[in-house]
Design an enzyme around this catalytic site. Structure first.
Site, mmCIF file in Angstrom:
data_model
loop_
_atom_site.group_PDB
_atom_site.id
_atom_site.type_symbol
_atom_site.label_atom_id
_atom_site.label_comp_id
_atom_site.label_asym_id
_atom_site.label_seq_id
_atom_site.Cartn_x
_atom_site.Cartn_y
_atom_site.Cartn_z
ATOM 1 N N LEU A 93 0.831 -1.206 0.000
ATOM 2 C CA LEU A 93 0.000 0.000 0.000
ATOM 3 C C LEU A 93 0.867 1.258 0.000
ATOM 4 C CD1 LEU A 93 -2.563 -1.279 2.626
ATOM 5 C CD2 LEU A 93 -2.984 -0.979 0.175
ATOM 6 N N HIS A 109 1.317 -11.050 9.584
ATOM 7 C CA HIS A 109 2.520 -11.384 8.807
ATOM 8 C C HIS A 109 3.087 -12.693 9.345
ATOM 9 C CE1 HIS A 109 5.995 -10.629 6.298
ATOM 10 N NE2 HIS A 109 6.748 -10.995 7.314
HETATM 11 C C1 GAR Z 1 -1.098 -15.931 5.672
HETATM 12 O O1 GAR Z 1 -0.102 -16.840 6.035
HETATM 13 C C2 GAR Z 1 -0.645 -14.510 5.964
HETATM 14 O O2 GAR Z 1 0.106 -14.392 7.132
HETATM 15 C C3 GAR Z 1 0.176 -14.217 4.745
HETATM 16 O O3 GAR Z 1 -0.545 -14.770 3.681
HETATM 17 C C4 GAR Z 1 -1.278 -15.901 4.144
HETATM 18 C C5 GAR Z 1 -2.716 -15.740 3.733
HETATM 19 O O4 GAR Z 1 -3.452 -16.904 3.993
HETATM 20 N N1 GAR Z 1 0.369 -12.801 4.586
HETATM 21 C C6 GAR Z 1 1.466 -12.271 4.071
HETATM 22 O O5 GAR Z 1 2.404 -12.923 3.668
HETATM 23 C C7 GAR Z 1 1.448 -10.759 4.006
HETATM 24 N N2 GAR Z 1 2.723 -10.262 3.556
HETATM 25 P P1 GAR Z 1 -5.050 -16.851 4.019
HETATM 26 O O6 GAR Z 1 -5.491 -16.194 2.706
HETATM 27 O O7 GAR Z 1 -5.441 -18.300 4.059
HETATM 28 O O8 GAR Z 1 -5.471 -16.073 5.223
#
Ligand code: GAR
Length: 196
Positions: A93, A109
């Site tokens: 963002l 995260h």
């Molecule tokens: C999760 O592990 C979250 O922590 C990560 O993406 C995944 C989404 O899973 N986020 C990041 O890496 C942000 N930089 P989900 O769609 O099943 O909640």
């Protein structure tokens, strides 16, 4: 009652846990799930739970992040959020967007911040030989994967772990941590949550 908008890019398993948590005496309710990917599986899952959904495809905007965000702001502002939860939202963002919602936007995260900001967090933890990994919920500020920490959960790294097995163990903790943090945050309490 606090109004919560959740932004997703993929399957939305964290989003589902957040939506499921916001019932009964919870101080917040989900008012919109929005995605930058019209094909995000989480959109159908949110709709099936009765939450309004919106999709604004980022691709036609190319590198113009601000124009994409202006389009995304339409449904977000219409939902009049008190809190925005980024839940696997994979677009960086702009400072302008962040400033508009600073102090009321959270992100989860998959690392023990400040370690491993950015991508490939699980592989980087394995490569470093870390004995533990985890996840962090933090307030979103203009700097990527930075901002005050509102909660953290740790898991052990096991012998033989791959990035996928470690990610699954971390994700199970994400599903516990994010709802716990949101409940506290929506009640006006910014004391960090530490799990287990
Ligand atoms: C999760 O592990 C979250 O922590 C990560 O993406 C995944 C989404 O899973 N986020 C990041 O890496 C942000 N930089 P989900 O769609 O099943 O909640």
């Amino acid at each position: 009652m606090k109004r919560v908008v959740i932004l997703i890019s993929g399957g939305g398993s964290n989003m589902i846990r957040l939506v499921e948590s916001m019932t009964g005496d919870h101080p917040a309710r989900p008012v919109l799930v929005a995605s930058n990917d019209p094909a995000a599986a989480g959109l159908a899952r949110a709709a099936a739970m009765g939450v309004p959904v919106a999709a604004v495809d980022h691709r036609p905007f190319g590198k113009d992040r601000a124009a994409f965000e202006t389009a995304l702001l339409g449904p977000i502002l219409a939902a009049a959020p008190d809190i925005i939860c980024l839940a696997g939202f994979m677009r960086v963002l702009t400072p302008g967007f962040v400033a508009r919602f600073e102090g009321r936007m959270l992100n989860i995260h998959p690392s023990l911040l400040p370690k491993y900001q950015g991508l490939h967090t699980h592989q980087r933890a394995l490569d470093a030989g870390d004995a533990e990994a985890g996840c962090t919920v933090h307030e979103v500020t203009a700097a990527l994967d930075d901002g005050p920490i509102l909660g953290q959960a740790r898991v052990p790294v096991m012998a033989g772990d791959t990035a996928d097995t470690l990610a699954a163990r971390v994700l199970a903790m994400e599903h516990r941590l994010y709802p716990a943090v949101l409940r506290r945050y929506a009640a006006g309490d910014r004391t960090p949550v530490f799990l287990p």
